[in-house]
Design an enzyme around this catalytic site. Structure first.
Site, PDB file in Angstrom:
ATOM      1  CB  ILE A 163     -20.053 -54.072 -18.566  1.00  0.00           C
ATOM      2  CG1 ILE A 163     -20.661 -54.076 -19.974  1.00  0.00           C
ATOM      3  CG2 ILE A 163     -18.629 -53.575 -18.634  1.00  0.00           C
ATOM      4  CD1 ILE A 163     -20.064 -55.114 -20.922  1.00  0.00           C
ATOM      5  CE1 TYR A 178     -22.433 -39.902 -16.942  1.00  0.00           C
ATOM      6  CE2 TYR A 178     -20.255 -40.870 -16.764  1.00  0.00           C
ATOM      7  CZ  TYR A 178     -21.615 -40.971 -16.635  1.00  0.00           C
ATOM      8  OH  TYR A 178     -22.170 -42.142 -16.193  1.00  0.00           O
ATOM      9  CB  SER A 180     -21.371 -52.008 -11.742  1.00  0.00           C
ATOM     10  OG  SER A 180     -21.590 -51.234 -12.880  1.00  0.00           O
ATOM     11  CG  HIS A 186     -23.548 -43.042 -19.995  1.00  0.00           C
ATOM     12  ND1 HIS A 186     -22.806 -43.204 -18.854  1.00  0.00           N
ATOM     13  CD2 HIS A 186     -22.756 -43.447 -21.008  1.00  0.00           C
ATOM     14  CE1 HIS A 186     -21.620 -43.675 -19.177  1.00  0.00           C
ATOM     15  NE2 HIS A 186     -21.572 -43.826 -20.478  1.00  0.00           N
ATOM     16  CD  GLU A 222     -19.795 -45.632 -24.701  1.00  0.00           C
ATOM     17  OE1 GLU A 222     -19.426 -45.666 -23.525  1.00  0.00           O
ATOM     18  OE2 GLU A 222     -19.924 -44.592 -25.345  1.00  0.00           O
TER      19      GLU A 222
HETATM   20  N1  GLN Z   1     -16.873 -53.309 -14.556  1.00  0.00           N
HETATM   21  C1  GLN Z   1     -17.161 -51.910 -14.523  1.00  0.00           C
HETATM   22  C2  GLN Z   1     -18.658 -51.710 -14.306  1.00  0.00           C
HETATM   23  O1  GLN Z   1     -19.397 -52.521 -14.773  1.00  0.00           O
HETATM   24  C3  GLN Z   1     -16.761 -51.221 -15.809  1.00  0.00           C
HETATM   25  C4  GLN Z   1     -17.063 -49.756 -15.783  1.00  0.00           C
HETATM   26  C5  GLN Z   1     -16.465 -48.958 -16.913  1.00  0.00           C
HETATM   27  O2  GLN Z   1     -16.022 -49.472 -17.896  1.00  0.00           O
HETATM   28  N2  GLN Z   1     -16.477 -47.677 -16.836  1.00  0.00           N
HETATM   29  O3  GLN Z   1     -19.068 -50.742 -13.718  1.00  0.00           O
HETATM   30 ZN    ZN Z   2     -17.456 -49.081 -19.620  1.00  0.00          ZN
END
Ligand code: GLN
Ligand code: ZN
Length: 767
Positions: free
Chosen positions: A446, A527, A448, A707, A679
């Site tokens: 996604i 969170y 990072s 998480h 998600e």
């Molecule tokens: N591109 C962002 C990452 O990978 C997306 C983070 C998110 O959706 N909260 O951290």
């Molecule tokens: Zn996300």
């Protein structure tokens, strides 16, 4: 005398003390006693602060080591069996439910491996609560293993000479915000009301015995469109919670309009009500009309969700109109919601432009605001404060910082064609297939990768000027290279650069856009131990120069695989900032859309033709009730995304990403992205999977919880994908995690992604 109250105060500490100690505890660096002592110290500090400010009604039990809803689940013994079998200390059960736990066996303890409970957005805020999860075997009782938190904290304040009003989430909201566990999908949480009420009663009785004469009972679900069946439960619930041995209750709602549910609460035997008049001032007449001549009206007039100074003249006039209706002795001046959603103290901001700083009010300043308004309407002389406030408000209204005519002109050029791609998705798909030639079940992440200590240290050094821009760039490039090589080795198909240069996905853009202000210490809990530092939209937004092109281009220059450009979408930039309150959300989102459109086109021109525009906050922004405001929102939210992304060639593949909430596939369709990732790993409801089965474009349903430090095995991935493929067409399916990996460590990331790619290969061989 009109008294003052607040509904809750941020618990993180002015210097993020809670985060530091909690994370140190997780890493085994401090003891549980140290952790508990830190909590105690923060509570004492916060209570004293409120007392010193002159707040009359001071909350307790607004503190939490993770999440206040999770605390209640622990206290009420709503603990799924999977967390109870390891003989963990109560606080570790709490953390295991909040974030999962995976621990190797030692000589004395067995191995632990358990996923976290689902975490979802708290109404339309960026706070997340841990969803109460019930099953047929849930047996509510006061679980006193860790004491009785609300009572203990009440006593703790009492010992300091501070009388507090405990805060508890009310029974209807507690159940309605929960869900059925995997093993009990036919269970309707609300059907547990009769079982949970005796436990509420027991808790309330203990509070009364300790000396709490009044309790704040939050029923925030009253601002939602509640089914008739839920509405009807309030009377039953609150009839059960009156008695000589029980404290009086003040029923609290916030974030919206209660009017459609007024009949559900109009005859409740409570001592008073609290309503959010910052959001919905128009509800005053109708809500005041339900009060008996004994019930109090808590007037939420100081914004608990934003950082603008309260306009004292307006707020005072509003409180006076409330007094005219119910009488001064029954009105309380309060914050609209808990102050949890605002940064702790403006005084910690040394770097803000003093002109702009004078427009803001953080949690600590808001204490003085409620007190001043209450004093003013009580006839005390607050003329000096009123005059200073009027001057700040005027300075902001008249400031040139807020207006940029060029941006306003450009905004007027937005039309259908500017916000629509050249051809529909099927035609784009055909040319994109030819260009990227991806295998079935393409794998990606996604965005990072782990934000290591090394990265943070170097970022700080650069910010402080102890390393040069060149040294920093060399460092970042090295990080990017590590991430690229790693992805190549694991065999991912569409790569990312890893976002090492970004402190936060919104702040990073806010700092580069015109029209934003940002803080150095304005942290807000998102969170658990994750806090964010929302930028503040102070004026019209524009992009002076490219923001992300350099890093993406570098990443693409060192690999043959496609690298996704990575941007944060307009709605998320807006939602995760403190927005202006002087122009509409729509105007702000479209301005951001235009700024991002330029960035998307710069990326494309530089050869980055897979571009992901994240919109994780799009669902959280959805107005809480159905109706015109909601349909308008859906239109402008989708349009601002399309303004940002539709100016590209057909071969350019636009991705988007969503997380944290239950999404409606229809809302996502309107963005017309080529590929979306959402998600999904903790979604067990087969209906939810089904809802996405006819999503027309390509989609990656998140396969693991980022998480949690827990590592899923290849078999677990395979099983999950198999389940999804029962309803979902294989040809459209991408393989990816739930979200970005920034909060994870490298060892977990390596193993998890390796297993994930192995699972994709398994299915490629099969299909
Ligand atoms: N591109 C962002 C990452 O990978 C997306 C983070 C998110 O959706 N909260 O951290
Ligand atoms: Zn996300």
């Amino acid at each position: 005398m009109v008294s003052s109250s607040i509904l809750g105060f941020p618990r993180i500490g002015g210097q993020r003390e809670l985060k530091k100690t909690t994370e140190a505890y997780w890493q085994g660096k401090v003891s549980v006693d140290d952790l508990l002592a830190q909590g105690k110290q923060l509570r004492a500090h916060n209570w004293q602060l409120q007392k010193d400010a002159g707040v009359d009604v001071i909350p307790s039990n607004d503190f939490s080591f993770y999440d206040q809803v999770l605390d209640l689940s622990l206290l009420f013994n709503a603990i799924p069996e999977r967390y109870t079998k390891f003989d963990l200390a109560p606080i570790d059960v709490l953390f295991a439910m909040g974030r999962g736990l995976q621990r190797k066996a030692t000589e004395t303890t067995a191995a632990v491996d358990v996923t976290a409970l689902e975490m979802v957005k708290w109404f339309d805020s960026n706070y997340h609560y841990v969803r109460p999860t019930f099953s047929h075997s849930t047996e509510f009782k006061l679980n006193t293993a860790a004491g009785v938190k609300p009572v203990d904290e009440f006593n703790e304040a009492k010992a300091l000479g501070i009388h507090t009003r405990p805060v508890i989430l009310g029974p209807v909201s507690y159940l309605y915000l929960g869900k059925a566990d995997k093993d009990s999908l036919d269970l309707e949480p609300i059907s547990l009301l009769e079982k949970v009420l005796p436990v509420y009663k027991q808790l309330l009785a203990q509070l009364k015995a300790a000396g709490a004469n009044e309790v704040q009972i939050d029923e925030p679900v009253l601002v939602l469109d509640l089914p008739e069946e839920i509405q009807s439960k309030f009377q039953q619930a609150y009839d059960a919670l009156v008695g000589a041995d029980l404290p009086e209750l003040v029923l609290t709602t916030y974030f919206g309009d209660v009017r459609p549910n007024l009949s559900a609460i109009s005859k409740l035997p409570v001592a008073g009500f609290h309503f959010d008049f910052v959001r919905v001032p128009e509800q005053l007449d109708e809500v005041a009309a339900i009060l008996t001549d004994k019930q109090t009206l808590s007037v939420g007039i100081v914004d608990g969700r934003n950082i603008w100074k309260t306009n004292f003249a307006k707020a005072t006039a509003f409180v006076q109109s409330a007094i005219a209706k119910v009488g001064a002795d029954r009105v309380v001046v309060s914050t609209s919601s808990s102050l949890l959603h605002t940064p702790v103290d403006l005084e910690n901001e040394a770097k803000l432009d003093p002109v702009i700083k004078d427009w803001f009010s953080f949690a600590t300043q808001k204490l003085t605001e409620v007190v001043t308004i209450a004093k003013g309407v009580s006839g005390e002389d607050v003329s000096e404060a009123l005059a200073a406030n009027a001057a700040s408000i005027k300075s902001r209204t008249e400031s040139s910082i807020t207006t940029n005519p060029k941006v306003q002109e450009r905004l007027a050029t937005i039309n259908e064609s500017l916000s629509t791609r050249k051809v529909p998705f099927p035609e784009r798909l055909a040319v994109q297939k030819g260009k990227y030639n991806l295998p079935l079940f393409p794998t990606t992440t996604i965005g990072s990768f782990p934000q290591t200590k090394d990265i943070r240290v170097n970022r700080n050094k650069f910010a402080k000027g102890t390393i040069t821009a060149e040294e920093y760039e060399t460092f970042i490039n090295k990080e990017i290279e590590t991430v690229i090589r790693f992805q190549e080795e694991v065999g991912l198909d569409v790569l990312v650069h890893g976002e090492p240069e970004r402190n936060d996905m919104v702040q990073y853009f806010g700092e580069q856009l015109e029209g934003f202000a940002f803080t150095t210490n304005g942290w807000v809990q998102s969170y658990g131990s994750r806090y964010v530092r929302p930028p503040i939209v102070v004026g019209d937004v524009s992009r002076p120069k490219a923001m992300t092109v350099k890093e993406s281009v570098y990443a693409q220059s060192i690999t043959k695989a496609p690298v996704k450009g990575m941007l944060t979408g307009p709605v998320t930039c807006l939602r995760w900032s403190f927005p202006r309150d002087d122009v509409s959300g729509k105007v702000q989102a479209l301005q951001l859309g235009l700024a991002l459109r330029d960035e998307v086109q710069d990326l494309e021109a530089a050869g980055i033709t897979v571009i992901q525009v994240d919109e994780p906050a799009i669902r959280e922004g959805l107005p809480l009730r159905a109706g015109k405001e909601r349909s308008d929102y859906l239109n402008w939210a989708a349009q601002s995304f399309r303004v940002a992304t539709s100016g590209v060639e057909n071969t350019t593949q636009i991705h988007s990403h969503f997380c944290y909430s239950d999404l409606d596939p229809n809302h996502i369709k309107a963005l017309d992205a080529d590929v979306v990732s959402i998600e999904f790993s903790k979604k067990d409801d087969p209906n939810y999977i089904q809802e996405f089965s006819d999503y027309p474009n390509h989609i990656g349903l998140g396969l693991f919880d980022i998480h949690s430090p827990r590592i899923p095995s290849k078999e677990e991935f395979v099983a999950r994908i198999e389940e999804i493929l029962k309803v979902y067409p294989a040809a459209n399916f991408w393989v990816n995690p739930d979200c970005g990996l920034k909060t994870r460590g490298w060892p977990e990331v390596k193993e998890s992604l390796t297993n994930m790619v192995e699972a994709a290969k398994y299915f490629r061989a099969k299909y």
